[in-house]
Motif scaffolding. Sequence first.
Motif, PDB file in Angstrom:
ATOM      1  N   ARG A 169       0.832  -1.200   0.000  1.00 52.20           N
ATOM      2  CA  ARG A 169       0.000   0.000   0.000  1.00 52.20           C
ATOM      3  C   ARG A 169       0.868   1.253   0.000  1.00 52.20           C
ATOM      4  O   ARG A 169       1.869   1.329   0.696  1.00 52.20           O
ATOM      5  N   VAL A 170       0.468   2.214  -0.777  1.00 55.03           N
ATOM      6  CA  VAL A 170       1.224   3.455  -0.898  1.00 55.03           C
ATOM      7  C   VAL A 170       1.151   4.256   0.404  1.00 55.03           C
ATOM      8  O   VAL A 170       0.084   4.376   1.021  1.00 55.03           O
ATOM      9  N   GLY A 171       2.313   4.767   0.819  1.00 57.44           N
ATOM     10  CA  GLY A 171       2.370   5.665   1.968  1.00 57.44           C
ATOM     11  C   GLY A 171       2.439   4.992   3.317  1.00 57.44           C
ATOM     12  O   GLY A 171       2.320   5.670   4.346  1.00 57.44           O
ATOM     13  N   ARG A 172       2.667   3.672   3.357  1.00 53.42           N
ATOM     14  CA  ARG A 172       2.692   2.965   4.637  1.00 53.42           C
ATOM     15  C   ARG A 172       3.957   2.122   4.777  1.00 53.42           C
ATOM     16  O   ARG A 172       4.387   1.485   3.809  1.00 53.42           O
ATOM     17  N   PRO A 173       4.550   2.074   5.978  1.00 52.99           N
ATOM     18  CA  PRO A 173       5.598   1.083   6.236  1.00 52.99           C
ATOM     19  C   PRO A 173       4.960  -0.271   6.527  1.00 52.99           C
ATOM     20  O   PRO A 173       3.766  -0.350   6.820  1.00 52.99           O
ATOM     21  N   ASP A 174       5.740  -1.322   6.446  1.00 50.34           N
ATOM     22  CA  ASP A 174       5.256  -2.674   6.759  1.00 50.34           C
ATOM     23  C   ASP A 174       6.458  -3.500   7.218  1.00 50.34           C
ATOM     24  O   ASP A 174       7.125  -4.139   6.403  1.00 50.34           O
ATOM     25  N   VAL A 175       6.725  -3.464   8.509  1.00 50.67           N
ATOM     26  CA  VAL A 175       7.914  -4.118   9.065  1.00 50.67           C
ATOM     27  C   VAL A 175       7.544  -5.506   9.567  1.00 50.67           C
ATOM     28  O   VAL A 175       6.617  -5.663  10.374  1.00 50.67           O
ATOM     29  N   VAL A 176       8.261  -6.527   9.083  1.00 51.89           N
ATOM     30  CA  VAL A 176       7.976  -7.913   9.468  1.00 51.89           C
ATOM     31  C   VAL A 176       9.276  -8.664   9.724  1.00 51.89           C
ATOM     32  O   VAL A 176      10.336  -8.299   9.211  1.00 51.89           O
ATOM     33  N   ILE A 177       9.193  -9.708  10.531  1.00 48.88           N
ATOM     34  CA  ILE A 177      10.299 -10.652  10.680  1.00 48.88           C
ATOM     35  C   ILE A 177      10.285 -11.562   9.463  1.00 48.88           C
ATOM     36  O   ILE A 177       9.276 -12.202   9.167  1.00 48.88           O
ATOM     37  N   PHE A 213      12.281 -10.239  20.642  1.00 48.95           N
ATOM     38  CA  PHE A 213      12.494 -11.197  21.728  1.00 48.95           C
ATOM     39  C   PHE A 213      11.831 -12.524  21.412  1.00 48.95           C
ATOM     40  O   PHE A 213      11.013 -12.641  20.501  1.00 48.95           O
ATOM     41  N   ALA A 214      12.213 -13.551  22.190  1.00 49.42           N
ATOM     42  CA  ALA A 214      11.505 -14.830  22.176  1.00 49.42           C
ATOM     43  C   ALA A 214      10.749 -14.908  23.506  1.00 49.42           C
ATOM     44  O   ALA A 214      10.258 -13.890  23.998  1.00 49.42           O
ATOM     45  N   ASP A 215      10.647 -16.063  24.083  1.00 50.06           N
ATOM     46  CA  ASP A 215       9.846 -16.196  25.305  1.00 50.06           C
ATOM     47  C   ASP A 215      10.689 -16.467  26.543  1.00 50.06           C
ATOM     48  O   ASP A 215      10.138 -16.751  27.610  1.00 50.06           O
ATOM     49  N   ASP A 263      10.994 -22.302  17.741  1.00 47.96           N
ATOM     50  CA  ASP A 263      10.647 -21.234  18.677  1.00 47.96           C
ATOM     51  C   ASP A 263       9.835 -20.193  17.900  1.00 47.96           C
ATOM     52  O   ASP A 263       9.549 -20.384  16.717  1.00 47.96           O
ATOM     53  N   THR A 264       9.490 -19.116  18.572  1.00 55.97           N
ATOM     54  CA  THR A 264       8.806 -18.004  17.908  1.00 55.97           C
ATOM     55  C   THR A 264       9.504 -16.706  18.277  1.00 55.97           C
ATOM     56  O   THR A 264       9.723 -16.416  19.452  1.00 55.97           O
ATOM     57  N   ALA A 265       9.872 -15.929  17.260  1.00 55.86           N
ATOM     58  CA  ALA A 265      10.437 -14.607  17.476  1.00 55.86           C
ATOM     59  C   ALA A 265       9.307 -13.588  17.414  1.00 55.86           C
ATOM     60  O   ALA A 265       8.401 -13.698  16.588  1.00 55.86           O
ATOM     61  N   HIS A 266       9.351 -12.601  18.310  1.00 57.52           N
ATOM     62  CA  HIS A 266       8.321 -11.575  18.381  1.00 57.52           C
ATOM     63  C   HIS A 266       8.953 -10.203  18.178  1.00 57.52           C
ATOM     64  O   HIS A 266      10.037  -9.933  18.680  1.00 57.52           O
ATOM     65  N   LEU A 267       8.242  -9.341  17.481  1.00 55.35           N
ATOM     66  CA  LEU A 267       8.668  -7.955  17.320  1.00 55.35           C
ATOM     67  C   LEU A 267       7.549  -7.063  17.831  1.00 55.35           C
ATOM     68  O   LEU A 267       6.410  -7.137  17.368  1.00 55.35           O
ATOM     69  N   ARG A 268       7.878  -6.217  18.838  1.00 48.11           N
ATOM     70  CA  ARG A 268       6.900  -5.302  19.420  1.00 48.11           C
ATOM     71  C   ARG A 268       7.369  -3.865  19.220  1.00 48.11           C
ATOM     72  O   ARG A 268       8.570  -3.595  19.246  1.00 48.11           O
ATOM     73  N   ASP A 269       6.428  -2.966  19.032  1.00 45.65           N
ATOM     74  CA  ASP A 269       6.789  -1.562  18.845  1.00 45.65           C
ATOM     75  C   ASP A 269       7.032  -0.888  20.194  1.00 45.65           C
ATOM     76  O   ASP A 269       6.982  -1.544  21.250  1.00 45.65           O
ATOM     77  N   ALA A 270       7.283   0.411  20.172  1.00 44.89           N
ATOM     78  CA  ALA A 270       7.626   1.134  21.403  1.00 44.89           C
ATOM     79  C   ALA A 270       6.475   1.179  22.396  1.00 44.89           C
ATOM     80  O   ALA A 270       6.683   1.441  23.588  1.00 44.89           O
ATOM     81  N   THR A 273       3.114  -3.123  21.427  1.00 44.33           N
ATOM     82  CA  THR A 273       2.125  -3.785  20.584  1.00 44.33           C
ATOM     83  C   THR A 273       2.840  -4.734  19.626  1.00 44.33           C
ATOM     84  O   THR A 273       3.852  -4.370  19.026  1.00 44.33           O
ATOM     85  N   VAL A 274       2.316  -5.950  19.498  1.00 44.82           N
ATOM     86  CA  VAL A 274       2.932  -6.926  18.597  1.00 44.82           C
ATOM     87  C   VAL A 274       2.800  -6.451  17.155  1.00 44.82           C
ATOM     88  O   VAL A 274       1.700  -6.166  16.669  1.00 44.82           O
ATOM     89  N   VAL A 275       3.940  -6.367  16.462  1.00 44.13           N
ATOM     90  CA  VAL A 275       3.973  -5.966  15.061  1.00 44.13           C
ATOM     91  C   VAL A 275       4.102  -7.181  14.155  1.00 44.13           C
ATOM     92  O   VAL A 275       3.469  -7.265  13.097  1.00 44.13           O
ATOM     93  N   SER A 276       4.945  -8.155  14.589  1.00 44.75           N
ATOM     94  CA  SER A 276       5.178  -9.330  13.761  1.00 44.75           C
ATOM     95  C   SER A 276       5.638 -10.496  14.629  1.00 44.75           C
ATOM     96  O   SER A 276       6.415 -10.307  15.569  1.00 44.75           O
ATOM     97  N   ASP A 277       5.149 -11.691  14.322  1.00 44.02           N
ATOM     98  CA  ASP A 277       5.618 -12.943  14.925  1.00 44.02           C
ATOM     99  C   ASP A 277       6.166 -13.844  13.825  1.00 44.02           C
ATOM    100  O   ASP A 277       5.667 -13.828  12.696  1.00 44.02           O
ATOM    101  N   TYR A 278       7.175 -14.645  14.175  1.00 41.32           N
ATOM    102  CA  TYR A 278       7.733 -15.582  13.199  1.00 41.32           C
ATOM    103  C   TYR A 278       8.047 -16.879  13.921  1.00 41.32           C
ATOM    104  O   TYR A 278       8.935 -16.924  14.785  1.00 41.32           O
TER     105      TYR A 278
END
Length: 285
Positions: A169-177, A213-215, A263-270, A273-278
């Motif tokens: 989508r135009v004008g948006r970031p999309d950060v993922v693992i 982080f992981a768990d 395992d599962t890697a997690h990415l949370r914003d400042a 809030t969860v942004v991406s899980d892998y």
Amino acid sequence: MSTVTASGTWTAVSPAPPNLSGLSTDNVTWGVPVGGGKSGYRFAGGTTEVKVGGTEFTLGTFTHQNFPIQGGANNQFDVDLAVRIRFEEDDADRQFSFRFHHFETPNDGPTPDDEVDLPTRVSPESVTIDGEEYAVVITGFKQNGQIVNKFISPENGANSADIVAVLSRVGRPDVVIADVRSKGQVKRTQADEYVEIVNQGTASADISGWTLFADDPGQNFTFPPATVLQPGQRIRIYTNEVHPEWGGFTYGSGRPLWNDKGDTAHLRDADDTVVSDYSYGAGNP
């Protein structure tokens, strides 16, 4: 899901190297050969299934024909590519354009390999799908199953890689693992483990203060201030190695961090809030 067919032509080289030919075709060449052929780029498109909104697909195959040539006044120049994509649903051609930056390195030094980079990875053109505006974002060159930010090409041969892209989508970031390398090659410490993160969006993303982080305790990595991911940019967070070409991020841990079995890697914003899980390992792709 869309079925798309891509083809491309090289439209401009600036500043123009000596003996330039092949503009407006899929194979542009330049240089005065020194015992071999000219150097140049080739683009070969194809047909593929595409999902909108962040699923990577192969835009086409990029080939660098890299042969020793006589140097010109400039050993760095930009090469422009126009890619025509036909969406099966409306049977109409749409054009997207990209710029490759070429570094024709001197052939008498310790590192004669040429370098190809993408200074801007987002197409200036867009397409409307189901009422949403999308652009094409190139997220890397794929060789031998690995996606890299920069294309390095040895002399005296043709070197190829798939160009990996997304419709975003135009004008948006999309950060993922994008990947977790959970089993390193360094004995005992597995210092070369890493988690790979990519911005698949069309806008830059400030990930300062975000946490990976992981768990388990001790697996938190917080991104420092002024950490910004450009569209299409990939970074890696290593267990205990520093790789500037991947952003230079490291946990600085003397022990392995990622479970080899899964395992599962997690990415949370400042704001936590969860942004991406892998998830990886047993039962996961």
